[in-house]
Design an enzyme around this catalytic site. Structure first.
Site, PDB file in Angstrom:
ATOM      1  N   CYS A 185       7.056 -40.130  18.194  1.00  0.00           N
ATOM      2  CA  CYS A 185       7.337 -38.447  18.183  1.00  0.00           C
ATOM      3  C   CYS A 185       9.052 -38.427  19.176  1.00  0.00           C
ATOM      4  O   CYS A 185       9.024 -38.095  18.556  1.00  0.00           O
ATOM      5  CB  CYS A 185       6.660 -38.962  19.582  1.00  0.00           C
ATOM      6  SG  CYS A 185       7.219 -37.293  21.127  1.00  0.00           S
ATOM      7  N   CYS A 230       7.334 -35.260  16.849  1.00  0.00           N
ATOM      8  CA  CYS A 230       7.827 -34.530  17.501  1.00  0.00           C
ATOM      9  C   CYS A 230       9.327 -33.709  18.012  1.00  0.00           C
ATOM     10  O   CYS A 230       8.938 -32.781  17.370  1.00  0.00           O
ATOM     11  CB  CYS A 230       6.476 -34.811  19.176  1.00  0.00           C
ATOM     12  SG  CYS A 230       5.160 -36.023  18.590  1.00  0.00           S
ATOM     13  N   LYS A 250      10.654 -32.759  14.388  1.00  0.00           N
ATOM     14  CA  LYS A 250      10.467 -31.662  13.500  1.00  0.00           C
ATOM     15  C   LYS A 250      10.387 -30.293  14.859  1.00  0.00           C
ATOM     16  O   LYS A 250      10.737 -29.702  14.439  1.00  0.00           O
ATOM     17  CB  LYS A 250       9.279 -32.042  14.153  1.00  0.00           C
ATOM     18  CG  LYS A 250       8.012 -31.177  13.563  1.00  0.00           C
ATOM     19  CD  LYS A 250       7.497 -30.040  14.999  1.00  0.00           C
ATOM     20  CE  LYS A 250       6.824 -30.469  15.724  1.00  0.00           C
ATOM     21  NZ  LYS A 250       5.694 -30.904  16.004  1.00  0.00           N
ATOM     22  N   TYR A 292      -1.691 -30.283  10.233  1.00  0.00           N
ATOM     23  CA  TYR A 292      -0.715 -30.334  11.704  1.00  0.00           C
ATOM     24  C   TYR A 292       0.232 -30.630  11.190  1.00  0.00           C
ATOM     25  O   TYR A 292       1.221 -29.835  11.203  1.00  0.00           O
ATOM     26  CB  TYR A 292      -0.151 -31.422  12.801  1.00  0.00           C
ATOM     27  CG  TYR A 292      -1.398 -31.446  13.876  1.00  0.00           C
ATOM     28  CD1 TYR A 292      -1.549 -30.855  14.792  1.00  0.00           C
ATOM     29  CD2 TYR A 292      -2.507 -31.715  13.616  1.00  0.00           C
ATOM     30  CE1 TYR A 292      -1.617 -30.689  15.800  1.00  0.00           C
ATOM     31  CE2 TYR A 292      -3.417 -31.671  14.772  1.00  0.00           C
ATOM     32  CZ  TYR A 292      -3.069 -31.189  15.895  1.00  0.00           C
ATOM     33  OH  TYR A 292      -3.779 -31.046  17.334  1.00  0.00           O
ATOM     34  N   GLU A 298       3.210 -27.734   9.782  1.00  0.00           N
ATOM     35  CA  GLU A 298       4.443 -27.575  10.625  1.00  0.00           C
ATOM     36  C   GLU A 298       5.714 -27.112   9.567  1.00  0.00           C
ATOM     37  O   GLU A 298       7.106 -26.681   9.261  1.00  0.00           O
ATOM     38  CB  GLU A 298       5.226 -28.348  11.757  1.00  0.00           C
ATOM     39  CG  GLU A 298       3.803 -28.490  12.539  1.00  0.00           C
ATOM     40  CD  GLU A 298       3.988 -29.572  13.547  1.00  0.00           C
ATOM     41  OE1 GLU A 298       3.059 -29.394  14.967  1.00  0.00           O
ATOM     42  OE2 GLU A 298       3.910 -30.562  12.809  1.00  0.00           O
ATOM     43  N   HIS A 349       3.491  -8.172  33.235  1.00  0.00           N
ATOM     44  CA  HIS A 349       3.396  -7.172  32.404  1.00  0.00           C
ATOM     45  C   HIS A 349       5.247  -6.641  32.234  1.00  0.00           C
ATOM     46  O   HIS A 349       5.583  -7.087  33.652  1.00  0.00           O
ATOM     47  CB  HIS A 349       3.414  -6.034  32.976  1.00  0.00           C
ATOM     48  CG  HIS A 349       3.046  -5.149  31.672  1.00  0.00           C
ATOM     49  ND1 HIS A 349       2.360  -5.022  31.137  1.00  0.00           N
ATOM     50  CD2 HIS A 349       3.555  -3.808  31.795  1.00  0.00           C
ATOM     51  CE1 HIS A 349       2.200  -3.130  29.713  1.00  0.00           C
ATOM     52  NE2 HIS A 349       3.495  -3.133  30.717  1.00  0.00           N
ATOM     53  N   GLU A 356      -0.597 -12.190  29.408  1.00  0.00           N
ATOM     54  CA  GLU A 356      -1.170 -10.783  29.405  1.00  0.00           C
ATOM     55  C   GLU A 356      -3.330 -10.429  29.308  1.00  0.00           C
ATOM     56  O   GLU A 356      -3.494 -10.019  30.257  1.00  0.00           O
ATOM     57  CB  GLU A 356      -0.865  -9.928  30.296  1.00  0.00           C
ATOM     58  CG  GLU A 356      -0.276  -8.719  29.267  1.00  0.00           C
ATOM     59  CD  GLU A 356       0.523  -6.953  29.924  1.00  0.00           C
ATOM     60  OE1 GLU A 356      -0.182  -7.309  30.451  1.00  0.00           O
ATOM     61  OE2 GLU A 356       1.529  -7.427  29.318  1.00  0.00           O
TER      62      GLU A 356
HETATM   63  P1  NDP Z   1      -3.955 -34.573   9.654  1.00  0.00           P
HETATM   64  O1  NDP Z   1      -4.931 -35.058   9.604  1.00  0.00           O
HETATM   65  O2  NDP Z   1      -3.805 -33.382  10.379  1.00  0.00           O
HETATM   66  O3  NDP Z   1      -4.466 -33.686   8.589  1.00  0.00           O
HETATM   67  C1  NDP Z   1      -4.073 -34.740   6.897  1.00  0.00           C
HETATM   68  C2  NDP Z   1      -4.271 -33.318   5.566  1.00  0.00           C
HETATM   69  O4  NDP Z   1      -4.743 -33.888   4.552  1.00  0.00           O
HETATM   70  C3  NDP Z   1      -5.977 -32.882   6.093  1.00  0.00           C
HETATM   71  O5  NDP Z   1      -5.685 -31.316   5.438  1.00  0.00           O
HETATM   72  C4  NDP Z   1      -6.100 -33.075   4.274  1.00  0.00           C
HETATM   73  O6  NDP Z   1      -7.638 -33.101   4.153  1.00  0.00           O
HETATM   74  C5  NDP Z   1      -5.356 -33.769   3.524  1.00  0.00           C
HETATM   75  N1  NDP Z   1      -5.834 -34.756   3.100  1.00  0.00           N
HETATM   76  C6  NDP Z   1      -6.028 -36.057   3.526  1.00  0.00           C
HETATM   77  N2  NDP Z   1      -6.329 -37.142   2.590  1.00  0.00           N
HETATM   78  C7  NDP Z   1      -6.419 -36.204   1.506  1.00  0.00           C
HETATM   79  C8  NDP Z   1      -5.714 -36.829  -0.078  1.00  0.00           C
HETATM   80  N3  NDP Z   1      -5.955 -38.229  -0.448  1.00  0.00           N
HETATM   81  N4  NDP Z   1      -5.273 -35.649  -0.696  1.00  0.00           N
HETATM   82  C9  NDP Z   1      -5.222 -34.112  -0.672  1.00  0.00           C
HETATM   83  N5  NDP Z   1      -5.124 -34.329   0.873  1.00  0.00           N
HETATM   84  C10 NDP Z   1      -5.450 -34.812   2.017  1.00  0.00           C
HETATM   85  O7  NDP Z   1      -2.505 -35.667   9.543  1.00  0.00           O
HETATM   86  P2  NDP Z   1      -1.701 -35.375   9.596  1.00  0.00           P
HETATM   87  O8  NDP Z   1      -0.476 -35.981   8.717  1.00  0.00           O
HETATM   88  O9  NDP Z   1      -0.943 -33.789   9.842  1.00  0.00           O
HETATM   89  O10 NDP Z   1      -1.246 -35.072  11.138  1.00  0.00           O
HETATM   90  C11 NDP Z   1      -1.487 -36.950  11.865  1.00  0.00           C
HETATM   91  C12 NDP Z   1      -1.995 -36.655  13.008  1.00  0.00           C
HETATM   92  O11 NDP Z   1      -0.906 -36.569  14.327  1.00  0.00           O
HETATM   93  C13 NDP Z   1      -2.928 -35.474  13.325  1.00  0.00           C
HETATM   94  O12 NDP Z   1      -4.153 -35.785  13.042  1.00  0.00           O
HETATM   95  C14 NDP Z   1      -2.034 -35.059  15.122  1.00  0.00           C
HETATM   96  O13 NDP Z   1      -2.761 -35.759  15.679  1.00  0.00           O
HETATM   97  C15 NDP Z   1      -1.487 -35.761  14.948  1.00  0.00           C
HETATM   98  N6  NDP Z   1       0.321 -34.246  15.031  1.00  0.00           N
HETATM   99  C16 NDP Z   1       0.442 -33.947  16.670  1.00  0.00           C
HETATM  100  C17 NDP Z   1       1.089 -32.967  16.229  1.00  0.00           C
HETATM  101  C18 NDP Z   1       1.247 -32.274  16.736  1.00  0.00           C
HETATM  102  O14 NDP Z   1       0.838 -32.512  18.508  1.00  0.00           O
HETATM  103  N7  NDP Z   1       1.690 -30.550  16.910  1.00  0.00           N
HETATM  104  C19 NDP Z   1       2.200 -32.783  14.978  1.00  0.00           C
HETATM  105  C20 NDP Z   1       2.190 -33.868  14.058  1.00  0.00           C
HETATM  106  C21 NDP Z   1       1.132 -34.465  13.975  1.00  0.00           C
HETATM  107  P3  NDP Z   1      -8.351 -32.654   4.890  1.00  0.00           P
HETATM  108  O15 NDP Z   1      -9.083 -31.588   5.907  1.00  0.00           O
HETATM  109  O16 NDP Z   1      -9.835 -32.371   3.943  1.00  0.00           O
HETATM  110  O17 NDP Z   1      -9.052 -34.039   5.337  1.00  0.00           O
END
Ligand code: NDP
Length: 449
Positions: A43, A48, A51, A177, A181, A435, A440
């Site tokens: 983080c 976080c 970012k 996510y 982002e 407001h 709201e």
């Molecule tokens: P996520 O699990 O959110 O997303 C991974 C993405 O990659 C999905 O869209 C997935 O597709 C795709 N994917 C996975 N494997 C492959 C592959 N082999 N080829 C192509 N696409 C693939 O992971 P992130 O890395 O974005 O984030 C990890 C975690 O970190 C999040 O789940 C969250 O909990 C946390 N996080 C939170 C944030 C916040 O609170 N603002 C910010 C950043 C991270 P599919 O949907 O089809 O599985």
């Protein structure tokens, strides 16, 4: 002579591990934390916090444009990536220092090296062994990339924070996510962004209205989101990259960033040898109290893969320390945890999506508002805001609140209190509007759609 060197040995100095260590030490436990990288964890060091700083930077682009219709004369704005990165690094160094001070101030020993388990009470650090009555694993996760030809030419979020220059065109792979982002960040800072997602729509797991609305807003800002699209191979062409997609088409770009999920950092830690069971995806199997299959070893945070969010890891660490060292046993309730996606525009959600709420056959009342924020009536920017409430028809309890638009993360944090308390729609409506605000709308939506 005490039987063990420490009462608690924490492996991993991220937000969760540090919280557990400090609380346990506060109860008088003798505590050590091992961290192989930098104290602060994902983080603070590579997630976080940096970012969000980059996200702020990316917003100025539109702010300068929007200022004009409010009467400001803004001369040609230009952006310098190295300045942003240097200032961001300075802030991360400051936070890293604060985390270290918090540990020393709590009399927690910090061992800046990798620790691996030898047996349920022994860890090895650079050849030296120490013993502990209790061990807490809080090692977090690490970006995972698919094994395709040329993947070594890609970067992940780890490297994105340290690029020498901002590439003119960048491809972001993934629809979660991090992908969403960073697509917003790079786009706002002036890069041409193509986002490739293998599924039907970005942000799988979020409410469908949120997903569709955000995708449309991102597209309006110039991000080329290509769904049902993925990379087959990456080839280096001089300083540039050529991506060959599964459909045979090619993309030429300056960089490709993979945000295809994160994997628990549990490899090579001696877990299996010590009897700590893992789940199929490599996360550590734990019960509600964060206990692993070895009774004196617990695990918290992303390495357990429950809800991968910093505040959840912190809460799990706090609950662990209170329960084991403070004589106050409790555990974390993982329901109705609010979260935000710092996309452009951002998303804030708490509770159930409409699809999840319908899964057990419940009848629902759905309330929606989709409007142009007051700010943009003058700027002329075509950006809209979405708000949605998912309400159980029988009990009138608000099961989910969803927002896409300016300030959504700030607004949803406050709404999370009401949703967590089980507030009804009538109780939402009893709150008189502030407001003029966007928020709201959450207390003035009268008619279900
Ligand atoms: P996520 O699990 O959110 O997303 C991974 C993405 O990659 C999905 O869209 C997935 O597709 C795709 N994917 C996975 N494997 C492959 C592959 N082999 N080829 C192509 N696409 C693939 O992971 P992130 O890395 O974005 O984030 C990890 C975690 O970190 C999040 O789940 C969250 O909990 C946390 N996080 C939170 C944030 C916040 O609170 N603002 C910010 C950043 C991270 P599919 O949907 O089809 O599985």
């Amino acid at each position: 002579m005490p039987k063990f060197d420490y009462d608690l040995f924490v492996i991993g100095g991220g937000s969760g591990g540090v919280r557990a260590a400090r609380i346990a030490a506060g109860y008088g436990a003798k505590v050590a934390v091992a961290e192989e990288s930098r104290v602060g964890g994902t983080c603070v060091i590579r997630g976080c916090v940096p970012k969000k700083l980059l996200s702020y930077a990316a917003h100025f682009h539109e702010d300068f444009e929007d200022a004009r219709n409010y009467g400001w004369t803004v001369s040609e704005a230009s952006f310098d990536w190295p300045t942003l990165i240097a200032n961001k690094d300075r802030e991360i160094d400051r936070l890293n220092g604060i985390y270290k001070k918090l540990l020393s101030g709590s009399k927690v020993a910090l061992l800046e090296t990798r620790a691996i388990l030898v047996d349920p009470h022994t860890v090895e650090l650079a050849g030296k062994r120490v013993t502990a009555k209790n061990i807490l694993i809080a090692v977090g996760g690490w970006p995972e990339r698919p094994d395709i030809p040329g993947i070594e030419h890609s970067i992940t979020s780890n490297e994105a924070f340290h690029l020498q220059n901002l590439p003119r065109e960048i491809v972001v792979v993934g629809g979660g996510y991090i992908a969403v982002e960073f697509a917003g960040i790079f786009n706002g800072l002036g890069a041409k962004v193509t986002q490739l997602y293998r599924g039907e729509q970005i942000l799988r797991g979020f409410d469908d209205d949120v997903r569709n609305f955000l995708a449309a807003e991102m597209a309006k800002k110039g991000i080329d989101i290509r769904t049902r699209s993925d990379v087959a191979r990456i080839d280096k062409a001089g300083e540039r990259l050529k991506l060959t997609l599964l459909d045979g088409s090619t993309l030429d770009c300056g960089a490709v960033m993979y945000a295809t999920g994160r994997r628990a950092k549990t490899d090579g830690m001696g877990l299996a040898e010590t009897g700590v069971d893992l789940n199929a995806n490599g996360t550590i199997a734990v019960d509600a109290t964060s206990q692993t299959s070895v009774p004196n070893i617990h695990a918290i945070g992303d390495c357990t893969g429950r809800v991968n969010l910093t505040p959840v890891a912190i809460r799990e660490g706090h609950a662990y320390a209170d329960s084991i060292f403070g004589g106050k046993a409790w555990h974390v309730d993982h329901r109705n945890i609010a979260s935000a996606v710092f996309s452009h525009p951002p998303v804030g959600v708490v509770g159930l999506s409409e699809a999840d709420a319908r899964k057990d056959g419940r009848a629902l009342d759905i309330y929606k508002a989709d409007f142009k924020p007051l700010k943009h009536t003058i700027t002329g920017r075509d950006e809209r805001t979405l708000m949605k409430l998912v309400v159980d028809r029988a009990s009138q309890v608000v099961l989910g609140a969803h927002m896409v638009g300016m300030d959504a993360p700030e607004i949803i944090q406050a709404l999370a209190i009401a949703v967590k308390m089980g507030a009804t729609k009538a109780q939402f409506d009893a709150a008189i509007a502030v407001h003029p605000t966007a928020a709201e709308e959450f207390v003035t939506m009268r008619t279900p759609v």
